[in-house]
Design a protein around this motif. Structure first.
Motif, PDB file in Angstrom:
ATOM      1  N   MET A   1       0.799  -1.187   0.000  1.00 17.58           N
ATOM      2  CA  MET A   1       0.000   0.000   0.000  1.00 17.58           C
ATOM      3  C   MET A   1       0.846   1.257   0.000  1.00 17.58           C
ATOM      4  O   MET A   1       0.488   2.207  -0.672  1.00 17.58           O
ATOM      5  N   GLU A   2       1.902   1.215   0.787  1.00 15.97           N
ATOM      6  CA  GLU A   2       2.763   2.384   0.840  1.00 15.97           C
ATOM      7  C   GLU A   2       3.395   2.660  -0.509  1.00 15.97           C
ATOM      8  O   GLU A   2       3.600   3.807  -0.875  1.00 15.97           O
ATOM      9  N   LEU A   3       3.665   1.607  -1.226  1.00 11.53           N
ATOM     10  CA  LEU A   3       4.271   1.757  -2.549  1.00 11.53           C
ATOM     11  C   LEU A   3       3.314   2.451  -3.506  1.00 11.53           C
ATOM     12  O   LEU A   3       3.711   3.344  -4.261  1.00 11.53           O
ATOM     13  N   SER A   4       2.038   2.102  -3.465  1.00  8.42           N
ATOM     14  CA  SER A   4       1.067   2.743  -4.361  1.00  8.42           C
ATOM     15  C   SER A   4       0.828   4.195  -3.957  1.00  8.42           C
ATOM     16  O   SER A   4       0.673   5.076  -4.803  1.00  8.42           O
ATOM     17  N   LEU A   5       0.845   4.514  -2.658  1.00  9.43           N
ATOM     18  CA  LEU A   5       0.699   5.909  -2.213  1.00  9.43           C
ATOM     19  C   LEU A   5       1.916   6.739  -2.615  1.00  9.43           C
ATOM     20  O   LEU A   5       1.774   7.886  -3.055  1.00  9.43           O
ATOM     21  N   ALA A   6       3.071   6.144  -2.470  1.00  7.97           N
ATOM     22  CA  ALA A   6       4.294   6.847  -2.869  1.00  7.97           C
ATOM     23  C   ALA A   6       4.298   7.084  -4.367  1.00  7.97           C
ATOM     24  O   ALA A   6       4.702   8.150  -4.851  1.00  7.97           O
ATOM     25  N   HIS A   7       3.814   6.104  -5.124  1.00  5.09           N
ATOM     26  CA  HIS A   7       3.760   6.237  -6.581  1.00  5.09           C
ATOM     27  C   HIS A   7       2.773   7.346  -6.981  1.00  5.09           C
ATOM     28  O   HIS A   7       3.062   8.168  -7.861  1.00  5.09           O
ATOM     29  N   GLU A   8       1.604   7.389  -6.336  1.00  6.50           N
ATOM     30  CA  GLU A   8       0.614   8.434  -6.618  1.00  6.50           C
ATOM     31  C   GLU A   8       1.159   9.813  -6.269  1.00  6.50           C
ATOM     32  O   GLU A   8       0.974  10.781  -7.016  1.00  6.50           O
ATOM     33  N   ALA A   9       1.840   9.924  -5.131  1.00  6.31           N
ATOM     34  CA  ALA A   9       2.417  11.203  -4.706  1.00  6.31           C
ATOM     35  C   ALA A   9       3.479  11.665  -5.698  1.00  6.31           C
ATOM     36  O   ALA A   9       3.544  12.845  -6.068  1.00  6.31           O
ATOM     37  N   GLN A  11       3.634  10.845  -8.865  1.00  3.08           N
ATOM     38  CA  GLN A  11       2.958  11.175 -10.123  1.00  3.08           C
ATOM     39  C   GLN A  11       2.330  12.585 -10.045  1.00  3.08           C
ATOM     40  O   GLN A  11       2.385  13.342 -11.002  1.00  3.08           O
ATOM     41  N   ARG A  12       1.736  12.929  -8.902  1.00  2.00           N
ATOM     42  CA  ARG A  12       1.172  14.266  -8.724  1.00  2.00           C
ATOM     43  C   ARG A  12       2.273  15.324  -8.784  1.00  2.00           C
ATOM     44  O   ARG A  12       2.112  16.368  -9.404  1.00  2.00           O
ATOM     45  N   THR A  13       3.388  15.022  -8.133  1.00  8.88           N
ATOM     46  CA  THR A  13       4.517  15.952  -8.151  1.00  8.88           C
ATOM     47  C   THR A  13       5.041  16.136  -9.574  1.00  8.88           C
ATOM     48  O   THR A  13       5.346  17.254  -9.999  1.00  8.88           O
ATOM     49  N   LEU A  14       5.148  15.049 -10.329  1.00 13.39           N
ATOM     50  CA  LEU A  14       5.597  15.130 -11.717  1.00 13.39           C
ATOM     51  C   LEU A  14       4.619  15.944 -12.567  1.00 13.39           C
ATOM     52  O   LEU A  14       5.037  16.750 -13.415  1.00 13.39           O
TER      53      LEU A  14
END
Length: 188
Positions: A1-9, A11-14
Protein backbone atom coordinates in the motif's frame (compact mmCIF):
# COMPACT_ATOMS: atom_id res chain seq x y z
CA UNK A 1 0.00 0.00 0.00
CA UNK A 2 2.76 2.38 0.84
CA UNK A 3 4.27 1.76 -2.55
CA UNK A 4 1.07 2.74 -4.36
CA UNK A 5 0.70 5.91 -2.21
CA UNK A 6 4.29 6.85 -2.87
CA UNK A 7 3.76 6.24 -6.58
CA UNK A 8 0.61 8.43 -6.62
CA UNK A 9 2.42 11.20 -4.71
CA UNK A 10 5.34 11.12 -7.12
CA UNK A 11 2.96 11.17 -10.12
CA UNK A 12 1.17 14.27 -8.72
CA UNK A 13 4.52 15.95 -8.15
CA UNK A 14 5.60 15.13 -11.72
CA UNK A 15 2.32 16.52 -13.11
CA UNK A 16 2.74 19.73 -11.10
CA UNK A 17 6.33 20.04 -12.30
CA UNK A 18 5.28 19.49 -15.92
CA UNK A 19 2.47 22.08 -15.67
CA UNK A 20 4.85 24.56 -14.06
CA UNK A 21 7.45 23.92 -16.77
CA UNK A 22 4.81 24.45 -19.47
CA UNK A 23 3.68 27.72 -17.85
CA UNK A 24 7.31 28.90 -17.67
CA UNK A 25 7.87 28.09 -21.35
CA UNK A 26 4.67 29.93 -22.36
CA UNK A 27 5.62 32.95 -20.26
CA UNK A 28 9.15 32.93 -21.70
CA UNK A 29 7.80 32.90 -25.25
CA UNK A 30 5.38 35.70 -24.36
CA UNK A 31 8.23 37.83 -22.96
CA UNK A 32 10.30 37.31 -26.12
CA UNK A 33 7.33 38.23 -28.35
CA UNK A 34 6.53 41.35 -26.31
CA UNK A 35 10.18 42.46 -26.19
CA UNK A 36 10.47 42.00 -29.97
CA UNK A 37 7.26 43.96 -30.54
CA UNK A 38 8.36 46.76 -28.24
CA UNK A 39 11.83 47.09 -29.73
CA UNK A 40 10.74 47.04 -33.37
CA UNK A 41 7.71 49.30 -33.02
CA UNK A 42 8.24 52.89 -34.14
CA UNK A 43 7.79 55.42 -31.40
CA UNK A 44 6.17 58.74 -32.17
CA UNK A 45 6.25 61.99 -30.27
CA UNK A 46 4.12 65.01 -31.15
CA UNK A 47 6.18 68.18 -30.99
CA UNK A 48 4.97 71.74 -30.59
CA UNK A 49 7.94 73.91 -31.59
CA UNK A 50 7.51 77.50 -32.70
CA UNK A 51 5.87 76.53 -35.97
CA UNK A 52 2.41 77.15 -37.40
CA UNK A 53 1.52 73.45 -37.24
CA UNK A 54 2.09 70.34 -35.13
CA UNK A 55 5.03 68.12 -35.94
CA UNK A 56 5.38 64.39 -35.33
CA UNK A 57 8.70 62.72 -34.62
CA UNK A 58 9.08 58.99 -35.25
CA UNK A 59 11.84 56.59 -34.29
CA UNK A 60 11.86 55.20 -37.84
CA UNK A 61 13.28 58.34 -39.48
CA UNK A 62 13.69 62.07 -39.01
CA UNK A 63 11.27 64.21 -41.00
CA UNK A 64 12.31 67.02 -43.30
CA UNK A 65 10.31 69.56 -41.28
CA UNK A 66 11.86 68.54 -37.97
CA UNK A 67 15.39 68.56 -39.41
CA UNK A 68 14.77 72.06 -40.83
CA UNK A 69 13.46 73.36 -37.49
CA UNK A 70 16.39 71.90 -35.53
CA UNK A 71 18.85 73.18 -38.14
CA UNK A 72 17.38 76.68 -37.93
CA UNK A 73 17.69 76.77 -34.14
CA UNK A 74 21.15 75.19 -34.13
CA UNK A 75 22.40 77.63 -36.79
CA UNK A 76 21.17 80.55 -34.69
CA UNK A 77 22.96 79.13 -31.65
CA UNK A 78 26.19 78.16 -33.41
CA UNK A 79 26.63 81.19 -35.65
CA UNK A 80 25.64 84.00 -33.27
CA UNK A 81 28.22 84.76 -30.61
CA UNK A 82 29.82 87.62 -28.73
CA UNK A 83 32.51 87.76 -26.04
CA UNK A 84 29.83 88.10 -23.36
CA UNK A 85 27.96 84.94 -24.43
CA UNK A 86 30.87 82.60 -25.21
CA UNK A 87 30.30 80.22 -22.30
CA UNK A 88 26.56 79.95 -23.03
CA UNK A 89 27.38 79.47 -26.73
CA UNK A 90 29.80 76.61 -26.07
CA UNK A 91 27.59 74.93 -23.43
CA UNK A 92 24.59 75.06 -25.77
CA UNK A 93 26.42 73.46 -28.68
CA UNK A 94 28.00 70.77 -26.50
CA UNK A 95 24.59 69.96 -24.95
CA UNK A 96 23.04 69.12 -28.35
CA UNK A 97 26.06 67.25 -29.71
CA UNK A 98 26.36 63.49 -30.10
CA UNK A 99 28.23 61.82 -27.22
CA UNK A 100 30.80 60.25 -29.56
CA UNK A 101 31.80 63.65 -31.02
CA UNK A 102 31.38 65.78 -27.90
CA UNK A 103 35.07 65.79 -26.89
CA UNK A 104 36.47 66.77 -30.29
CA UNK A 105 33.76 69.38 -30.82
CA UNK A 106 34.37 70.90 -27.39
CA UNK A 107 38.12 71.11 -28.10
CA UNK A 108 37.42 73.05 -31.31
CA UNK A 109 34.98 75.36 -29.53
CA UNK A 110 37.52 75.98 -26.75
CA UNK A 111 40.03 77.21 -29.36
CA UNK A 112 37.46 79.70 -30.64
CA UNK A 113 36.67 80.80 -27.08
CA UNK A 114 40.36 81.35 -26.33
CA UNK A 115 40.78 83.43 -29.50
CA UNK A 116 37.67 85.54 -28.91
CA UNK A 117 37.86 85.93 -25.10
CA UNK A 118 38.44 89.57 -24.16
CA UNK A 119 37.99 90.83 -27.72
CA UNK A 120 35.25 93.05 -29.04
CA UNK A 121 34.38 90.77 -31.97
CA UNK A 122 30.75 89.80 -32.35
CA UNK A 123 29.37 87.55 -35.06
CA UNK A 124 25.82 86.92 -36.23
CA UNK A 125 24.12 85.41 -39.24
CA UNK A 126 21.06 86.37 -41.23
CA UNK A 127 19.74 83.16 -42.77
CA UNK A 128 18.62 83.20 -46.43
CA UNK A 129 17.76 79.53 -46.89
CA UNK A 130 17.91 76.08 -45.32
CA UNK A 131 18.23 72.80 -47.22
CA UNK A 132 17.87 69.45 -45.51
CA UNK A 133 18.69 65.88 -46.47
CA UNK A 134 16.96 63.58 -43.95
CA UNK A 135 18.28 60.45 -45.69
CA UNK A 136 21.93 61.44 -45.14
CA UNK A 137 21.21 63.38 -41.93
CA UNK A 138 22.78 66.58 -43.22
CA UNK A 139 21.52 70.10 -43.59
CA UNK A 140 22.90 73.30 -45.06
CA UNK A 141 22.24 76.90 -44.14
CA UNK A 142 23.00 79.83 -46.42
CA UNK A 143 23.18 83.33 -45.08
CA UNK A 144 25.14 86.51 -44.58
CA UNK A 145 27.69 86.23 -41.79
CA UNK A 146 28.25 89.62 -40.16
CA UNK A 147 31.40 90.37 -38.18
CA UNK A 148 31.29 93.38 -35.89
CA UNK A 149 34.28 94.84 -34.07
CA UNK A 150 33.23 97.22 -31.34
CA UNK A 151 30.23 98.89 -32.94
CA UNK A 152 31.44 98.78 -36.55
CA UNK A 153 30.26 96.15 -39.05
CA UNK A 154 33.60 95.22 -40.63
CA UNK A 155 32.66 92.24 -42.77
CA UNK A 156 29.60 90.79 -44.48
CA UNK A 157 30.08 87.54 -46.33
CA UNK A 158 27.54 85.16 -47.77
CA UNK A 159 28.50 81.69 -46.54
CA UNK A 160 27.09 78.22 -46.57
CA UNK A 161 27.32 76.12 -43.42
CA UNK A 162 26.78 72.38 -43.24
CA UNK A 163 25.48 70.54 -40.19
CA UNK A 164 25.94 66.76 -39.80
CA UNK A 165 23.58 64.83 -37.54
CA UNK A 166 23.06 61.43 -35.97
CA UNK A 167 19.61 60.02 -35.19
CA UNK A 168 19.04 57.32 -32.58
CA UNK A 169 15.60 56.43 -31.24
CA UNK A 170 13.91 59.81 -31.26
CA UNK A 171 17.07 61.78 -30.48
CA UNK A 172 18.65 64.01 -33.15
CA UNK A 173 22.21 64.98 -32.16
CA UNK A 174 24.82 67.24 -33.77
CA UNK A 175 27.93 65.43 -35.04
CA UNK A 176 29.65 68.52 -36.40
CA UNK A 177 29.31 71.67 -38.45
CA UNK A 178 31.42 73.99 -40.55
CA UNK A 179 31.69 76.26 -43.55
CA UNK A 180 31.21 74.67 -46.95
CA UNK A 181 34.32 75.58 -48.95
CA UNK A 182 33.89 75.90 -52.70
CA UNK A 183 36.29 73.78 -54.71
CA UNK A 184 38.48 75.45 -57.34
CA UNK A 185 36.75 75.38 -60.69
CA UNK A 186 33.24 75.45 -59.27
CA UNK A 187 31.14 78.01 -61.07
CA UNK A 188 28.70 78.35 -58.22
Amino acid sequence: MELSLAHEASQRTLKQRNVLALVCIVLGILVVVMFTAASTRDREVVLQPILPSQMTLSSSAVTDEYLAAVTRDTAQLALNRSPETLQYWMDGIVAISAPETRGALKAQLMKIMDEQQGSQITQFVTIDWIRTDPDNLTSQVGGVLHTIVGSKDVRREHKIFQFNWTYTGVSLRLKGFGVVVKKDGDGA
